[in-house]
Design a protein around this motif. Structure first.
Motif, PDB file in Angstrom:
ATOM      1  N   LEU A  68       0.830  -1.200   0.000  1.00  0.00           N
ATOM      2  CA  LEU A  68       0.000   0.000   0.000  1.00  0.00           C
ATOM      3  C   LEU A  68       0.863   1.248   0.000  1.00  0.00           C
ATOM      4  CD1 LEU A  68      -2.800   1.316   0.126  1.00  0.00           C
ATOM      5  CD2 LEU A  68      -2.661   1.137   2.623  1.00  0.00           C
ATOM      6  N   ASN A  69       1.888   1.287   0.837  1.00  0.00           N
ATOM      7  CA  ASN A  69       2.781   2.445   0.871  1.00  0.00           C
ATOM      8  C   ASN A  69       3.491   2.649  -0.462  1.00  0.00           C
ATOM      9  OD1 ASN A  69       2.124   3.047   3.530  1.00  0.00           O
ATOM     10  ND2 ASN A  69       3.853   1.921   4.383  1.00  0.00           N
ATOM     11  N   GLN A  70       3.946   1.563  -1.065  1.00  0.00           N
ATOM     12  CA  GLN A  70       4.634   1.651  -2.344  1.00  0.00           C
ATOM     13  C   GLN A  70       3.699   2.179  -3.435  1.00  0.00           C
ATOM     14  OE1 GLN A  70       5.637  -2.001  -4.546  1.00  0.00           O
ATOM     15  NE2 GLN A  70       7.761  -1.265  -4.561  1.00  0.00           N
ATOM     16  N   MET A  71       2.510   1.596  -3.529  1.00  0.00           N
ATOM     17  CA  MET A  71       1.584   2.028  -4.572  1.00  0.00           C
ATOM     18  C   MET A  71       1.092   3.462  -4.336  1.00  0.00           C
ATOM     19  SD  MET A  71       1.305  -0.196  -6.968  1.00  0.00           S
ATOM     20  CE  MET A  71       2.964  -0.839  -6.773  1.00  0.00           C
ATOM     21  N   ASN A  72       0.903   3.845  -3.081  1.00  0.00           N
ATOM     22  CA  ASN A  72       0.500   5.221  -2.795  1.00  0.00           C
ATOM     23  C   ASN A  72       1.603   6.207  -3.186  1.00  0.00           C
ATOM     24  OD1 ASN A  72      -2.026   4.479  -1.896  1.00  0.00           O
ATOM     25  ND2 ASN A  72      -1.504   4.627   0.264  1.00  0.00           N
ATOM     26  N   LYS A  73       2.856   5.824  -2.958  1.00  0.00           N
ATOM     27  CA  LYS A  73       3.998   6.659  -3.356  1.00  0.00           C
ATOM     28  C   LYS A  73       4.021   6.817  -4.880  1.00  0.00           C
ATOM     29  CE  LYS A  73       8.985   6.283  -3.502  1.00  0.00           C
ATOM     30  NZ  LYS A  73      10.128   5.461  -3.134  1.00  0.00           N
ATOM     31  N   PHE A  74       3.805   5.729  -5.587  1.00  0.00           N
ATOM     32  CA  PHE A  74       3.787   5.784  -7.039  1.00  0.00           C
ATOM     33  C   PHE A  74       2.604   6.623  -7.528  1.00  0.00           C
ATOM     34  CE2 PHE A  74       5.888   1.321  -7.214  1.00  0.00           C
ATOM     35  CZ  PHE A  74       7.096   1.857  -6.799  1.00  0.00           C
ATOM     36  N   GLY A  75       1.468   6.491  -6.860  1.00  0.00           N
ATOM     37  CA  GLY A  75       0.290   7.274  -7.213  1.00  0.00           C
ATOM     38  C   GLY A  75       0.532   8.759  -7.033  1.00  0.00           C
ATOM     39  N   ALA A  76       1.214   9.137  -5.960  1.00  0.00           N
ATOM     40  CA  ALA A  76       1.539  10.548  -5.729  1.00  0.00           C
ATOM     41  C   ALA A  76       2.479  11.060  -6.818  1.00  0.00           C
ATOM     42  CB  ALA A  76       2.161  10.726  -4.348  1.00  0.00           C
ATOM     43  N   ALA A  77       3.447  10.248  -7.187  1.00  0.00           N
ATOM     44  CA  ALA A  77       4.362  10.633  -8.269  1.00  0.00           C
ATOM     45  C   ALA A  77       3.604  10.776  -9.589  1.00  0.00           C
ATOM     46  CB  ALA A  77       5.483   9.603  -8.401  1.00  0.00           C
ATOM     47  N   HIS A  78       2.628   9.914  -9.809  1.00  0.00           N
ATOM     48  CA  HIS A  78       1.823   9.974 -11.027  1.00  0.00           C
ATOM     49  C   HIS A  78       1.001  11.271 -11.058  1.00  0.00           C
ATOM     50  CE1 HIS A  78      -1.298   7.895 -13.828  1.00  0.00           C
ATOM     51  NE2 HIS A  78      -0.428   8.593 -14.515  1.00  0.00           N
ATOM     52  N   ARG A  79       0.367  11.607  -9.929  1.00  0.00           N
ATOM     53  CA  ARG A  79      -0.406  12.852  -9.855  1.00  0.00           C
ATOM     54  C   ARG A  79       0.486  14.070 -10.105  1.00  0.00           C
ATOM     55  NH1 ARG A  79      -2.672   9.777  -5.964  1.00  0.00           N
ATOM     56  NH2 ARG A  79      -1.477  10.740  -4.268  1.00  0.00           N
ATOM     57  N   ASP A  80       1.700  14.053  -9.547  1.00  0.00           N
ATOM     58  CA  ASP A  80       2.637  15.153  -9.765  1.00  0.00           C
ATOM     59  C   ASP A  80       3.012  15.259 -11.246  1.00  0.00           C
ATOM     60  OD1 ASP A  80       2.634  15.762  -7.061  1.00  0.00           O
ATOM     61  OD2 ASP A  80       4.563  14.770  -6.660  1.00  0.00           O
ATOM     62  N   ALA A  81       3.241  14.115 -11.878  1.00  0.00           N
ATOM     63  CA  ALA A  81       3.583  14.107 -13.296  1.00  0.00           C
ATOM     64  C   ALA A  81       2.428  14.648 -14.144  1.00  0.00           C
ATOM     65  CB  ALA A  81       3.964  12.695 -13.745  1.00  0.00           C
ATOM     66  N   ILE A  82       1.209  14.286 -13.793  1.00  0.00           N
ATOM     67  CA  ILE A  82       0.053  14.780 -14.529  1.00  0.00           C
ATOM     68  C   ILE A  82      -0.032  16.304 -14.418  1.00  0.00           C
ATOM     69  CG2 ILE A  82      -2.484  14.862 -14.557  1.00  0.00           C
ATOM     70  CD1 ILE A  82      -2.371  11.844 -13.675  1.00  0.00           C
ATOM     71  N   LYS A  83       0.177  16.829 -13.211  1.00  0.00           N
ATOM     72  CA  LYS A  83       0.136  18.280 -13.015  1.00  0.00           C
ATOM     73  C   LYS A  83       1.195  18.975 -13.852  1.00  0.00           C
ATOM     74  CE  LYS A  83      -1.629  18.073  -8.298  1.00  0.00           C
ATOM     75  NZ  LYS A  83      -1.294  18.260  -6.873  1.00  0.00           N
ATOM     76  N   LYS A  84       2.402  18.430 -13.854  1.00  0.00           N
ATOM     77  CA  LYS A  84       3.497  19.025 -14.639  1.00  0.00           C
ATOM     78  C   LYS A  84       3.203  18.967 -16.133  1.00  0.00           C
ATOM     79  CE  LYS A  84       7.061  18.090 -11.230  1.00  0.00           C
ATOM     80  NZ  LYS A  84       8.174  17.233 -10.853  1.00  0.00           N
ATOM     81  N   CYS A  85       2.611  17.875 -16.569  1.00  0.00           N
ATOM     82  CA  CYS A  85       2.329  17.714 -18.001  1.00  0.00           C
ATOM     83  C   CYS A  85       1.189  18.603 -18.480  1.00  0.00           C
ATOM     84  CB  CYS A  85       2.035  16.250 -18.321  1.00  0.00           C
ATOM     85  SG  CYS A  85       3.506  15.201 -18.220  1.00  0.00           S
ATOM     86  N   LYS A  86       0.303  18.959 -17.564  1.00  0.00           N
ATOM     87  CA  LYS A  86      -0.793  19.867 -17.939  1.00  0.00           C
ATOM     88  C   LYS A  86      -0.266  21.277 -18.183  1.00  0.00           C
ATOM     89  CE  LYS A  86      -4.791  17.654 -15.865  1.00  0.00           C
ATOM     90  NZ  LYS A  86      -5.853  17.789 -14.840  1.00  0.00           N
ATOM     91  N   GLY A  87       0.896  21.580 -17.581  1.00  0.00           N
ATOM     92  CA  GLY A  87       1.529  22.882 -17.799  1.00  0.00           C
ATOM     93  C   GLY A  87       1.012  24.011 -17.007  1.00  0.00           C
TER      94      GLY A  87
END
Length: 87
Positions: free
Chosen positions: A68-87
């Motif tokens: 759970l901790n690992q997947m939540n960490k990856f999920g947070a990184a994914h959300r951050d990447a989405i925000k950066k990609c939206k510009g």
């Protein structure tokens, strides 16, 4: 930058792969797909994610908490990447 949804998704996926590595990206993708399937079957998001991370725990030889901790960490990184990609 202006992206449509497909471009944002592709950008975020590539950024996430670079950040967490291909193996973890595949694990996160499988867990995300599993969670989505459980949601489509009627589970609430939290329940679906819990089921998906438990499945990941078994496959990866991790405790439920570690998975759970690992997947939540990856999920947070994914959300951050989405925000950066939206510009």
């Amino acid at each position: 930058m202006s992206y449509d949804a497909a471009e944002v998704c592709e950008c975020a996926s590539e950024a996430l792969k670079k950040e967490i590595g291909y193996k973890h990206f595949v694990q996160y993708s499988v867990a995300s797909k599993t969670a989505l399937e459980h949601q489509e079957a009627g589970d609430a998001l939290a329940v679906a994610w819990d089921k998906a991370t438990k499945r990941h725990a078994i496959a990866a030889g991790l405790s439920d908490t570690e998975a759970l901790n690992q997947m939540n960490k990856f999920g947070a990184a994914h959300r951050d990447a989405i925000k950066k990609c939206k510009g």
